[in-house]
Design a protein around this motif. Sequence first.
Motif, PDB file in Angstrom:
ATOM      1  N   LEU A 116       0.915  -1.136   0.045  1.00 37.89           N
ATOM      2  CA  LEU A 116       0.174   0.098  -0.059  1.00 37.89           C
ATOM      3  C   LEU A 116       0.849   1.104   0.064  1.00 37.89           C
ATOM      4  CD1 LEU A 116      -2.593  -0.966   2.674  1.00 37.89           C
ATOM      5  CD2 LEU A 116      -2.644  -1.435   0.090  1.00 37.89           C
ATOM      6  N   ASN A 117       0.676   1.938  -0.938  1.00 38.17           N
ATOM      7  CA  ASN A 117       1.803   3.175  -1.119  1.00 38.17           C
ATOM      8  C   ASN A 117       1.104   4.452  -0.521  1.00 38.17           C
ATOM      9  OD1 ASN A 117       3.342   5.045  -2.122  1.00 38.17           O
ATOM     10  ND2 ASN A 117       3.026   4.829  -4.326  1.00 38.17           N
ATOM     11  N   ASN A 118       1.673   4.568   0.809  1.00 35.36           N
ATOM     12  CA  ASN A 118       1.507   5.876   1.630  1.00 35.36           C
ATOM     13  C   ASN A 118       2.380   6.884   1.478  1.00 35.36           C
ATOM     14  OD1 ASN A 118       3.205   4.407   2.987  1.00 35.36           O
ATOM     15  ND2 ASN A 118       1.765   4.213   4.806  1.00 35.36           N
ATOM     16  N   SER A 119       3.167   6.744   0.571  1.00 34.39           N
ATOM     17  CA  SER A 119       4.462   7.734  -0.039  1.00 34.39           C
ATOM     18  C   SER A 119       4.194   9.230   0.673  1.00 34.39           C
ATOM     19  CB  SER A 119       4.837   7.626  -1.525  1.00 34.39           C
ATOM     20  OG  SER A 119       3.866   8.220  -2.211  1.00 34.39           O
ATOM     21  N   ASN A 120       5.076   9.524   1.336  1.00 33.81           N
ATOM     22  CA  ASN A 120       5.074  10.892   1.976  1.00 33.81           C
ATOM     23  C   ASN A 120       6.525  11.786   1.905  1.00 33.81           C
ATOM     24  OD1 ASN A 120       6.428   9.207   3.816  1.00 33.81           O
ATOM     25  ND2 ASN A 120       4.959   9.491   5.397  1.00 33.81           N
ATOM     26  N   ALA A 161       8.976   5.112  -0.606  1.00 36.33           N
ATOM     27  CA  ALA A 161       9.018   5.760  -1.992  1.00 36.33           C
ATOM     28  C   ALA A 161       8.662   7.258  -1.857  1.00 36.33           C
ATOM     29  CB  ALA A 161       7.926   4.859  -2.944  1.00 36.33           C
ATOM     30  N   CYS A 162       9.257   8.054  -2.752  1.00 39.51           N
ATOM     31  CA  CYS A 162       8.854   9.162  -2.817  1.00 39.51           C
ATOM     32  C   CYS A 162       7.503   9.316  -3.425  1.00 39.51           C
ATOM     33  CB  CYS A 162       9.942  10.044  -3.758  1.00 39.51           C
ATOM     34  SG  CYS A 162      11.728   9.808  -3.083  1.00 39.51           S
ATOM     35  N   ILE A 163       7.066  10.516  -3.203  1.00 40.22           N
ATOM     36  CA  ILE A 163       5.669  10.887  -3.434  1.00 40.22           C
ATOM     37  C   ILE A 163       5.344  10.647  -4.901  1.00 40.22           C
ATOM     38  CG2 ILE A 163       5.607  13.280  -3.933  1.00 40.22           C
ATOM     39  CD1 ILE A 163       3.265  13.530  -2.024  1.00 40.22           C
ATOM     40  N   MET A 164       6.168  10.840  -5.886  1.00 43.01           N
ATOM     41  CA  MET A 164       5.939  10.501  -7.221  1.00 43.01           C
ATOM     42  C   MET A 164       6.355   9.506  -8.057  1.00 43.01           C
ATOM     43  SD  MET A 164       5.853  14.516  -9.145  1.00 43.01           S
ATOM     44  CE  MET A 164       6.681  15.464  -7.715  1.00 43.01           C
ATOM     45  N   GLU A 165       6.915   8.392  -7.051  1.00 42.23           N
ATOM     46  CA  GLU A 165       7.392   7.381  -7.579  1.00 42.23           C
ATOM     47  C   GLU A 165       6.394   6.219  -8.022  1.00 42.23           C
ATOM     48  OE1 GLU A 165      11.756   6.047  -6.349  1.00 42.23           O
ATOM     49  OE2 GLU A 165      10.719   6.628  -4.472  1.00 42.23           O
ATOM     50  N   GLY A 166       6.770   5.331  -8.769  1.00 38.75           N
ATOM     51  CA  GLY A 166       6.079   4.186  -9.173  1.00 38.75           C
ATOM     52  C   GLY A 166       6.032   3.748 -10.387  1.00 38.75           C
ATOM     53  N   LEU A 167       5.215   2.901 -10.881  1.00 42.77           N
ATOM     54  CA  LEU A 167       4.797   2.275 -12.341  1.00 42.77           C
ATOM     55  C   LEU A 167       3.796   3.104 -12.955  1.00 42.77           C
ATOM     56  CD1 LEU A 167       5.436  -1.486 -12.089  1.00 42.77           C
ATOM     57  CD2 LEU A 167       6.922   0.219 -13.184  1.00 42.77           C
ATOM     58  N   PHE A 168       3.948   3.609 -13.969  1.00 37.48           N
ATOM     59  CA  PHE A 168       3.014   4.440 -14.858  1.00 37.48           C
ATOM     60  C   PHE A 168       2.676   4.042 -16.158  1.00 37.48           C
ATOM     61  CE2 PHE A 168       4.850   7.051 -11.517  1.00 37.48           C
ATOM     62  CZ  PHE A 168       3.788   8.075 -11.043  1.00 37.48           C
ATOM     63  N   THR A 169       1.415   4.515 -16.750  1.00 37.48           N
ATOM     64  CA  THR A 169       1.392   4.388 -18.256  1.00 37.48           C
ATOM     65  C   THR A 169       1.432   5.906 -18.746  1.00 37.48           C
ATOM     66  OG1 THR A 169      -0.300   2.479 -17.735  1.00 37.48           O
ATOM     67  CG2 THR A 169      -0.602   3.530 -19.991  1.00 37.48           C
ATOM     68  N   SER A 190      15.917   9.171  -5.619  1.00 36.85           N
ATOM     69  CA  SER A 190      16.822   8.756  -4.456  1.00 36.85           C
ATOM     70  C   SER A 190      16.791   9.937  -3.326  1.00 36.85           C
ATOM     71  CB  SER A 190      18.301   8.600  -4.849  1.00 36.85           C
ATOM     72  OG  SER A 190      18.779   9.868  -5.564  1.00 36.85           O
ATOM     73  N   ASP A 191      16.135  11.156  -3.790  1.00 35.99           N
ATOM     74  CA  ASP A 191      16.003  12.135  -2.879  1.00 35.99           C
ATOM     75  C   ASP A 191      14.498  13.014  -2.709  1.00 35.99           C
ATOM     76  OD1 ASP A 191      16.011  13.458  -5.244  1.00 35.99           O
ATOM     77  OD2 ASP A 191      18.068  14.561  -4.582  1.00 35.99           O
ATOM     78  N   CYS A 192      13.919  12.288  -3.520  1.00 37.72           N
ATOM     79  CA  CYS A 192      12.390  12.981  -3.466  1.00 37.72           C
ATOM     80  C   CYS A 192      12.480  14.414  -3.989  1.00 37.72           C
ATOM     81  CB  CYS A 192      11.697  12.887  -2.161  1.00 37.72           C
ATOM     82  SG  CYS A 192      11.322  11.283  -1.292  1.00 37.72           S
ATOM     83  N   LYS A 193      13.542  14.840  -4.752  1.00 32.86           N
ATOM     84  CA  LYS A 193      13.593  15.929  -5.334  1.00 32.86           C
ATOM     85  C   LYS A 193      13.714  15.993  -6.962  1.00 32.86           C
ATOM     86  CE  LYS A 193      14.385  20.684  -5.251  1.00 32.86           C
ATOM     87  NZ  LYS A 193      13.205  21.561  -5.050  1.00 32.86           N
TER      88      LYS A 193
END
Length: 294
Positions: A116-120, A161-169, A190-193
């Motif tokens: 469950l992605n609760n990336s923050n 994970a950083c807030i915009m990480e993941g697998l996308f279409t 690696s730094d959420c920036k």
Amino acid sequence: MRNKKYLFNGTVAVFFLLFMVAAGLGLAGCEEQVIVYDGPNFVRFSDTTLSYKESYPKAIKIKVHNGGPILNESINVSYTVGGTAREGRDYRIEGNKGTVIIPLGQSFGEITLYLLNNSNNILESSSIEFTLTSVSPSDKIKVGFGEGGLGTKMTFTIHDACIMEGLFTGQLPVGGNRVYQVTDIDIASSDCKRYTVSNINIGLLGFPQFFNWDAPVGFEAERPKLDFIDNGNNTLTIPPQAVSGLASGYDTLSGTGVWNPLNKRITLNIRWKIYRLADGKDSVVTIPLTYIPQ
């Protein structure tokens, strides 16, 4: 003369015998060697450690296998779950939690895990600890291999994970109502920036043809990467950068973008400078790429 003939034939016989033995050994060496485990049956985890980022959206199969001869009945294996990860907030287990079944005539059973992605943007990690506790039929099979019960425990590490990480279409509009899309595009940081898009080639190998340009093919690489920067206010910046595999005759890429916090879609407006068009002039175009979480 008879003795000589007899000795000659005896020598031939000896050499023939040695030849046949050597040939037999050679043939034996070429045969497929089948190693059959005939010890007591036991069940164990196929892996003792695994790790994934919490942004991984697909089912993760944790395998439990029967390390002995296949039985003519199903095997029920019980397990417990512990660790620092929180069920319902960091992960969920599909199906009957606490039991994994190895079907009749099979060697493997699976625990199906979803993250469950609760990336923050807080980069920490947590763990799930699985322990095999009992097995049925207990008179034919045991838990773990050897006296130490090798394989009875498995530690699964969840990396934040950083807030915009993941697998996308990824999607690219190509005129009219047509949309070209590519799945399983990874966006990582690696730094959420600063984030890296693993592939911006969403139909762009021949994108000039979509716009009726007399220009060479855009990419020589199959999966060119692109970096963008999170500005911290839902806007993105694509800093000027040379992209690996960019065909000669093109400048570096740059641009802007936005992140939608409601649906977590990322839109990149890539500025691409095209050299040497048919009229001899340069042109700058903006290519909108949309990335939809899977």
